[in-house]
Enzyme design. Structure first.
Site, PDB file in Angstrom:
ATOM      1  N   GLY A   8       0.842  -1.202   0.000  1.00 23.37           N
ATOM      2  CA  GLY A   8       0.000   0.000   0.000  1.00 23.37           C
ATOM      3  C   GLY A   8       0.873   1.246   0.000  1.00 23.37           C
ATOM      4  O   GLY A   8       0.507   2.282   0.571  1.00 23.37           O
ATOM      5  N   GLY A  11      -0.407   4.820  -1.012  1.00 26.94           N
ATOM      6  CA  GLY A  11      -1.526   5.409  -0.285  1.00 26.94           C
ATOM      7  C   GLY A  11      -1.096   6.617   0.532  1.00 26.94           C
ATOM      8  O   GLY A  11       0.060   7.063   0.458  1.00 26.94           O
ATOM      9  N   GLN A  12      -2.039   7.137   1.319  1.00 20.14           N
ATOM     10  CA  GLN A  12      -1.786   8.379   2.069  1.00 20.14           C
ATOM     11  C   GLN A  12      -0.572   8.247   2.985  1.00 20.14           C
ATOM     12  O   GLN A  12       0.349   9.054   2.933  1.00 20.14           O
ATOM     13  CB  GLN A  12      -3.026   8.747   2.901  1.00 20.14           C
ATOM     14  CG  GLN A  12      -2.874  10.078   3.630  1.00 20.14           C
ATOM     15  CD  GLN A  12      -3.835  10.249   4.800  1.00 20.14           C
ATOM     16  OE1 GLN A  12      -4.481   9.288   5.238  1.00 20.14           O
ATOM     17  NE2 GLN A  12      -3.933  11.463   5.305  1.00 20.14           N
ATOM     18  N   ARG A  36      -1.581  -1.092  -7.794  1.00 18.28           N
ATOM     19  CA  ARG A  36      -1.469  -0.414  -9.100  1.00 18.28           C
ATOM     20  C   ARG A  36      -0.391   0.644  -9.023  1.00 18.28           C
ATOM     21  O   ARG A  36       0.053   0.998  -7.927  1.00 18.28           O
ATOM     22  CB  ARG A  36      -2.799   0.172  -9.539  1.00 18.28           C
ATOM     23  CG  ARG A  36      -3.361   1.235  -8.631  1.00 18.28           C
ATOM     24  CD  ARG A  36      -4.720   1.681  -9.128  1.00 18.28           C
ATOM     25  NE  ARG A  36      -5.731   0.694  -8.791  1.00 18.28           N
ATOM     26  CZ  ARG A  36      -6.355   0.643  -7.617  1.00 18.28           C
ATOM     27  NH1 ARG A  36      -6.085   1.531  -6.682  1.00 18.28           N
ATOM     28  NH2 ARG A  36      -7.260  -0.276  -7.348  1.00 18.28           N
ATOM     29  N   TYR A 142     -14.780  -2.170   8.832  1.00 15.42           N
ATOM     30  CA  TYR A 142     -13.374  -1.760   8.928  1.00 15.42           C
ATOM     31  C   TYR A 142     -12.863  -2.008  10.355  1.00 15.42           C
ATOM     32  O   TYR A 142     -11.799  -2.601  10.564  1.00 15.42           O
ATOM     33  CB  TYR A 142     -13.282  -0.276   8.581  1.00 15.42           C
ATOM     34  CG  TYR A 142     -11.941   0.375   8.816  1.00 15.42           C
ATOM     35  CD1 TYR A 142     -10.870   0.132   7.974  1.00 15.42           C
ATOM     36  CD2 TYR A 142     -11.765   1.276   9.876  1.00 15.42           C
ATOM     37  CE1 TYR A 142      -9.651   0.756   8.178  1.00 15.42           C
ATOM     38  CE2 TYR A 142     -10.552   1.899  10.077  1.00 15.42           C
ATOM     39  CZ  TYR A 142      -9.496   1.639   9.234  1.00 15.42           C
ATOM     40  OH  TYR A 142      -8.289   2.262   9.438  1.00 15.42           O
TER      41      TYR A 142
HETATM   42  N1  SER Z   1      -8.632   7.369   9.003  1.00 14.19           N
HETATM   43  C1  SER Z   1      -9.304   6.106   9.086  1.00 14.19           C
HETATM   44  C2  SER Z   1     -10.678   6.199   8.564  1.00 14.19           C
HETATM   45  O1  SER Z   1     -11.258   7.245   8.715  1.00 14.19           O
HETATM   46  C3  SER Z   1      -9.384   5.641  10.498  1.00 14.19           C
HETATM   47  O2  SER Z   1      -8.260   4.924  10.802  1.00 14.19           O
HETATM   48  O3  SER Z   1     -11.195   5.258   8.081  1.00 14.19           O
END
Ligand code: SER
Length: 320
Positions: A8, A11-12, A36, A142
């Site tokens: 990853g 990513g950010q 990707r 999540y």
């Molecule tokens: N920044 C994440 C989210 O908002 C939380 O870990 O999903």
């Protein structure tokens, strides 16, 4: 010589951690991977890059062997709001991806960093000064993958002696790579909107408190926990860390010190609001401070100033 794999990596968090690790250990010692290639050519071309789906043990193992990897930062995952769109797929990426990395770390004797999140907490968790060890019972998919992931990482450490380490990150505020699909994303978007439009439509109600950290502190935390002497650890995975706790109204007020005409209005996204309401207002991060020396450098004031001048400067140069 240290050899690090980041999943990853575009990513950010990955994109800024990659730059910090390359600077620290040399470009050839840090292998970036993502599903990707993305749009950041500098990152992809600045050192080794591999296309890897973290759910494929073969792809991961081949990369670990080829580059003689000894440390893995496993950052590939779906964030909270995005994950609600397809819970089965989110489970697949977040859990099966993690299991592959744990097995790879076990069989190839790698140290493994896995980020957890304030999302691993739920509505029954104490909201104020949430302790390190407390009831979690998250209600988002999540959060369920994050709290299960914390337990799996502990399991691999106790059962197989894998050197797993991890942090429960709050929302991360940054200005290089935008986050995607998180509940805390508003705290990044608001700065771009403030600088460029003078107005932001916020998906969370004005009084929704959440913990946050500025990217330089988040990156430093991820580097420092992996370099810490584990003999002082009482915990291993999922250390609470925080640097600030605020709500959209507070943040808007701070932004107005630099952009006085800035306006915020609200159009509540029920999915994000429900998730945010189930998370703590502010964490207590004593264990991380005592066990490996975590501290933050950026407060809300300092972060706000830095975000605004950085985004203004990039807008002027046309490099946003
Ligand atoms: N920044 C994440 C989210 O908002 C939380 O870990 O999903």
């Amino acid at each position: 010589m240290k050899r690090i794999l980041i999943t990853g990596a575009l990513g950010q968090l990955g994109s800024e951690l990659a730059l910090a690790l390359r600077q620290r250990y040399g470009n050839d010692s840090v292998i970036l991977s993502d599903i990707r290639e993305g749009i950041n050519r500098d990152l992809v071309e600045g050192g080794p890059f591999e296309l890897i789906d973290c759910r494929s043990y073969e792809q991961v193992a081949r990369c670990i062997t080829n580059y003689r990897i000894d440390t893995i930062y496993h950052l590939a995952a779906l964030l909270s709001a995005k994950a609600e769109e397809d819970p089965m797929y989110s489970w697949d990426v977040n859990m099966n991806g993690l299991l592959v990395m744990l097995e790879a770390a076990r069989l190839h004797r790698c140290a493994l960093f896995v980020p957890s999140s304030i999302g691993s907490f739920g509505p029954e968790t104490p909201k104020q000064y949430t302790p390190q060890d407390t009831i979690q019972r998250p209600t988002s998919i999540y959060g369920i993958t994050k709290s299960a992931g914390e337990l799996l990482c502990d399991y691999y450490h106790h059962r197989y002696d894998v050197d797993t380490r991890g942090i429960r990150f709050p929302g991360i505020i940054s200005n290089l790579t935008p986050p995607g699909g998180g509940t805390t994303d508003y705290a990044v978007e608001i700065f771009y909107a403030a600088v460029n439009q003078g107005h932001y439509v916020c998906p969370l109600s004005g009084d929704t408190f959440l913990d946050m950290v500025y990217m330089p502190d988040a990156v430093r935390a991820a580097v420092e926990i992996m370099e810490a002497d584990p003999s002082t650890f009482r915990h291993r995975n999922a250390f609470n860390i925080t640097a600030m706790s605020f709500c959209p109204e507070d943040l808007a007020a701070y932004i107005r010190t630099y952009i006085p005409d800035f306006e915020i209005t609200y159009h509540i996204d029920p999915v994000r609001q429900r998730i945010a309401d189930s998370w703590p207002n502010c964490l207590e991060d004593y264990a991380a401070r005592v066990e490996w020396g975590w501290h933050h450098d950026y407060s809300l004031e300092e972060m706000t100033y830095d975000m605004i001048i950085t985004i203004q400067e990039r807008t002027r140069r046309g490099t946003l």
